[in-house]
Scaffold this active site. Structure first.
Site, PDB file in Angstrom:
ATOM      1  CE  LYS A   1      -1.667   1.562   4.079  1.00 21.88           C
ATOM      2  NZ  LYS A   1      -1.408   2.983   4.325  1.00 21.88           N
ATOM      3  CG  ASN A   2       2.610   2.685   3.527  1.00 21.10           C
ATOM      4  OD1 ASN A   2       1.438   3.048   3.377  1.00 21.10           O
ATOM      5  ND2 ASN A   2       3.145   2.466   4.716  1.00 21.10           N
TER       6      ASN A   2
ATOM      7  CB  CYS B   1      -3.725  10.707  12.259  1.00 26.53           C
ATOM      8  SG  CYS B   1      -2.108  10.007  12.452  1.00 26.53           S
TER       9      CYS B   1
ATOM     10  NE  ARG C   1       1.658   9.959  10.518  1.00 27.87           N
ATOM     11  CZ  ARG C   1       1.186   8.924   9.845  1.00 27.87           C
ATOM     12  NH1 ARG C   1       0.050   8.376  10.187  1.00 27.87           N
ATOM     13  NH2 ARG C   1       1.844   8.432   8.819  1.00 27.87           N
TER      14      ARG C   1
ATOM     15  CG  ASP D   1       3.978   1.392   9.295  1.00 24.71           C
ATOM     16  OD1 ASP D   1       3.558   2.164  10.178  1.00 24.71           O
ATOM     17  OD2 ASP D   1       3.981   1.699   8.082  1.00 24.71           O
TER      18      ASP D   1
ATOM     19  NE  ARG E   1      -6.547   4.106   6.378  1.00 25.11           N
ATOM     20  CZ  ARG E   1      -5.576   4.703   7.063  1.00 25.11           C
ATOM     21  NH1 ARG E   1      -5.673   4.819   8.367  1.00 25.11           N
ATOM     22  NH2 ARG E   1      -4.525   5.200   6.461  1.00 25.11           N
TER      23      ARG E   1
HETATM   24  C1  UD1 Z   1       4.958   6.916   6.233  1.00 24.25           C
HETATM   25  C2  UD1 Z   1       3.976   5.820   5.986  1.00 24.25           C
HETATM   26  C3  UD1 Z   1       3.433   5.343   7.307  1.00 24.25           C
HETATM   27  C4  UD1 Z   1       4.568   4.890   8.173  1.00 24.25           C
HETATM   28  C5  UD1 Z   1       5.619   5.987   8.278  1.00 24.25           C
HETATM   29  C6  UD1 Z   1       6.883   5.538   8.977  1.00 24.25           C
HETATM   30  C7  UD1 Z   1       2.939   6.189   3.825  1.00 24.25           C
HETATM   31  C8  UD1 Z   1       1.753   6.684   3.102  1.00 24.25           C
HETATM   32  N1  UD1 Z   1       2.902   6.326   5.153  1.00 24.25           N
HETATM   33  O1  UD1 Z   1       4.269   7.960   6.888  1.00 24.25           O
HETATM   34  O2  UD1 Z   1       2.530   4.279   7.095  1.00 24.25           O
HETATM   35  O3  UD1 Z   1       4.045   4.614   9.458  1.00 24.25           O
HETATM   36  O4  UD1 Z   1       6.011   6.422   7.004  1.00 24.25           O
HETATM   37  O5  UD1 Z   1       7.458   4.483   8.296  1.00 24.25           O
HETATM   38  O6  UD1 Z   1       3.867   5.662   3.250  1.00 24.25           O
HETATM   39  N2  UD1 Z   1       7.592  14.493  10.410  1.00 24.25           N
HETATM   40  C9  UD1 Z   1       7.711  15.829  10.702  1.00 24.25           C
HETATM   41  N3  UD1 Z   1       7.473  16.731   9.702  1.00 24.25           N
HETATM   42  C10 UD1 Z   1       7.141  16.342   8.441  1.00 24.25           C
HETATM   43  C11 UD1 Z   1       7.022  14.978   8.156  1.00 24.25           C
HETATM   44  C12 UD1 Z   1       7.246  14.066   9.165  1.00 24.25           C
HETATM   45  O7  UD1 Z   1       8.004  16.220  11.814  1.00 24.25           O
HETATM   46  O8  UD1 Z   1       6.946  17.210   7.591  1.00 24.25           O
HETATM   47  C13 UD1 Z   1       7.828  13.511  11.460  1.00 24.25           C
HETATM   48  C14 UD1 Z   1       6.614  12.677  11.800  1.00 24.25           C
HETATM   49  O9  UD1 Z   1       5.773  13.298  12.750  1.00 24.25           O
HETATM   50  C15 UD1 Z   1       7.260  11.417  12.339  1.00 24.25           C
HETATM   51  C16 UD1 Z   1       8.514  11.266  11.468  1.00 24.25           C
HETATM   52  O10 UD1 Z   1       8.784  12.576  10.986  1.00 24.25           O
HETATM   53  O11 UD1 Z   1       7.655  11.610  13.668  1.00 24.25           O
HETATM   54  C17 UD1 Z   1       8.400  10.302  10.328  1.00 24.25           C
HETATM   55  O12 UD1 Z   1       7.274  10.600   9.539  1.00 24.25           O
HETATM   56  P1  UD1 Z   1       7.156  10.190   8.015  1.00 24.25           P
HETATM   57  O13 UD1 Z   1       8.240   9.240   7.633  1.00 24.25           O
HETATM   58  O14 UD1 Z   1       6.965  11.417   7.230  1.00 24.25           O
HETATM   59  O15 UD1 Z   1       5.867   9.380   8.018  1.00 24.25           O
HETATM   60  P2  UD1 Z   1       4.779   9.430   6.911  1.00 24.25           P
HETATM   61  O16 UD1 Z   1       5.422   9.701   5.594  1.00 24.25           O
HETATM   62  O17 UD1 Z   1       3.672  10.303   7.402  1.00 24.25           O
END
Ligand code: UD1
Length: 436
Positions: A22-23, A122, A127, A311, A403
């Site tokens: 999915k991701n 969420c 996030r 995850d 999902r």
């Molecule tokens: C993606 C995955 C999610 C998985 C996560 C970690 C998808 C669609 N989602 O989520 O299922 O659980 O990676 O492997 O692929 N952060 C910030 N600022 C930002 C972006 C992120 O502070 O702009 C922080 C987040 O709060 C978190 C960390 O960075 O603490 C990692 O987040 P991120 O890798 O971005 O997760 P997602 O891409 O949201």
């Protein structure tokens, strides 16, 4: 709302086909916005989040069709973005699926404008998307936040930039990878995410004509091109789904071959299973898990890839509830990812959370109960616990599970699990009790 009923105690034996990730599929679908040619994806898991992304892209103007594949699971998908007429990703869709923000980089790079709802919090934490926005600003985008939306535009093309992410972010790396592919000049992403799903996107972008070096490392160099074309691409298999099934077999005991699972994407997870006394071996078609149901206690810290994935944290916690001794899990990626703990406790688990760490003491046995799924991976932890629990477990709010797991009941019951979906009856209209 549907529920799932599981009667625990059966060993799992057989084969399970792992679906496409999915991701990986979600960002690949967003990449269709980068070209007016057709992007053909195969091995796309047929899941609620995929349908949400399809609806989002369709309202931008992408022409999308699904077709059945020759495989048992998944679909083929064709996406053509040659008539984009709407640049807004609305709140109704973004709030149900955060990956919607992945349209931002692609829309901005190709059309110079995008309006994307802020995702909000969420179940697993705040996030934010500040890293995405900061990087786009470095590339020359003008960004304003108003009425809950990111309003972004550029004069001319985005410009290549040297970007260092403060934190490793999967989503930010993917968004900027797409934006940089069509930018003017060279972009360097430092401290980039190295997850297999990021690499899958980069490989697809290369097939579309993007110039990308350093895939799979923390420094990615992208030389922007003026135009990208379509391509055919097969989505990589889902390492988290595979790991979740491995945890299910580990806890029940048995032997299951996970067809299509890729051991090279699961090293940190395989190491932890091995440390816990579960045997995992590579086969020609995937990986095989063998367990006698005895689990040793282990400690886990979640980290960006190639570390142990957040995850898989909830699923491993379910497994460790019945391990021999006390285990410790530390969650470093998301601040609120222990929502499954009180639900597991309803089944007899002995878990204490202190800040980012959870201590899991051995419960002699888990006992079936009514529990509630709180997020996607948390729902799997309840399924895993229920498969080993004494008696019957009813899991509520299984839409979380839908999902991210394709036909879970079918896959598990084919290996001997007693699992069934119960469709809720619609609420009866309120009526007064009749007078005696
Ligand atoms: C993606 C995955 C999610 C998985 C996560 C970690 C998808 C669609 N989602 O989520 O299922 O659980 O990676 O492997 O692929 N952060 C910030 N600022 C930002 C972006 C992120 O502070 O702009 C922080 C987040 O709060 C978190 C960390 O960075 O603490 C990692 O987040 P991120 O890798 O971005 O997760 P997602 O891409 O949201």
């Amino acid at each position: 709302m549907d529920k799932i009923k599981i009667t625990g105690g059966n060993r799992l034996n057989g084969k399970i086909q792992v679906s496409g990730a999915k991701n990986a599929a979600l960002p690949l679908m967003a990449a269709s916005l980068l070209t007016d040619d057709t992007l053909k994806l195969s091995n796309v898991p047929y899941l609620a989040d995929i349908v949400t992304m399809a609806n989002l892209l369709a309202q931008h103007g992408v022409d999308i069709s699904f077709s059945s594949s020759s495989q048992q699971y998944g679909k083929n998908m064709s996406l053509r973005a040659d008539n984009i007429h709407n640049f807004t990703a609305p709140y109704e869709l973004v709030r149900t699926m955060r990956a919607s923000v992945l349209v931002l980089g692609a829309l901005l790079a190709r059309f110079g404008q995008a309006k994307v709802s802020l995702p909000g919090g969420c179940a697993i934490g705040t996030r934010p998307i500040d890293l995405h926005l900061k990087a786009l600003e470095q590339m020359g985008a003008h960004i304003e936040l108003a009425e809950g939306y990111v309003h972004a535009h550029t004069h001319g093309r985005l410009k290549g930039a040297d970007i260092t992410f403060e934190k490793v972010s999967v989503g930010a790396t993917e968004n900027i990878l797409m934006a940089a592919s069509l930018a003017d000049g060279v972009t360097i992403l430092r401290n980039a995410a190295r997850e297999p799903e990021v690499c899958d996107l980069a490989h697809c972008l290369q097939k579309m004509g993007a110039q990308i070096e350093g895939i799979g490392t923390d420094t990615i160099r992208i030389t922007g091109v003026k135009k990208l074309s379509g391509c055919d691409h097969s989505v990589i298999s889902d390492r988290i789904e595979a790991g979740s099934f491995a945890a299910a077999v580990a806890i029940t005991g048995g032997e299951v071959e996970l067809l299509g699972a890729r051991a090279e994407h699961m090293q940190a997870v395989i190491e932890k299973f091995t440390e816990a006394g579960i045997s995992i071996s590579e086969t020609e078609r995937g990986i095989k898990i063998t367990s006698d149901g005895k689990i040793e206690c282990i400690d886990i810290i979640t980290q960006p890839y190639p570390g142990f994935p957040t995850d898989m944290q909830a699923q491993m916690m379910a497994l460790l509830c019945v391990a021999d001794g006390a285990s410790m899990i530390t969650e470093t990626i998301f601040e609120n990812r222990y929502m499954h703990v009180p639900e597991l406790a309803r089944m007899g688990a002995k878990i204490v959370v202190h800040g980012a760490s959870a201590m899991i003491r051995s419960a002699d046995e888990l006992v079936g109960a009514e529990v509630m799924a709180t997020d996607l991976r948390a729902s799997l932890s309840l399924v895993i616990a229920a498969l080993a629990a004494k008696g019957e477990t009813i899991i509520h709010r299984v839409y979380h599970l839908d999902r991210g797991y394709e036909r879970l009941e079918e896959k598990l019951s084919a290996c001997g699990a007693q699992i069934e979906r119960m469709h809720d009856k619609p609420n009866r209209p309120f009526s007064m009790p009749e007078a005696a």
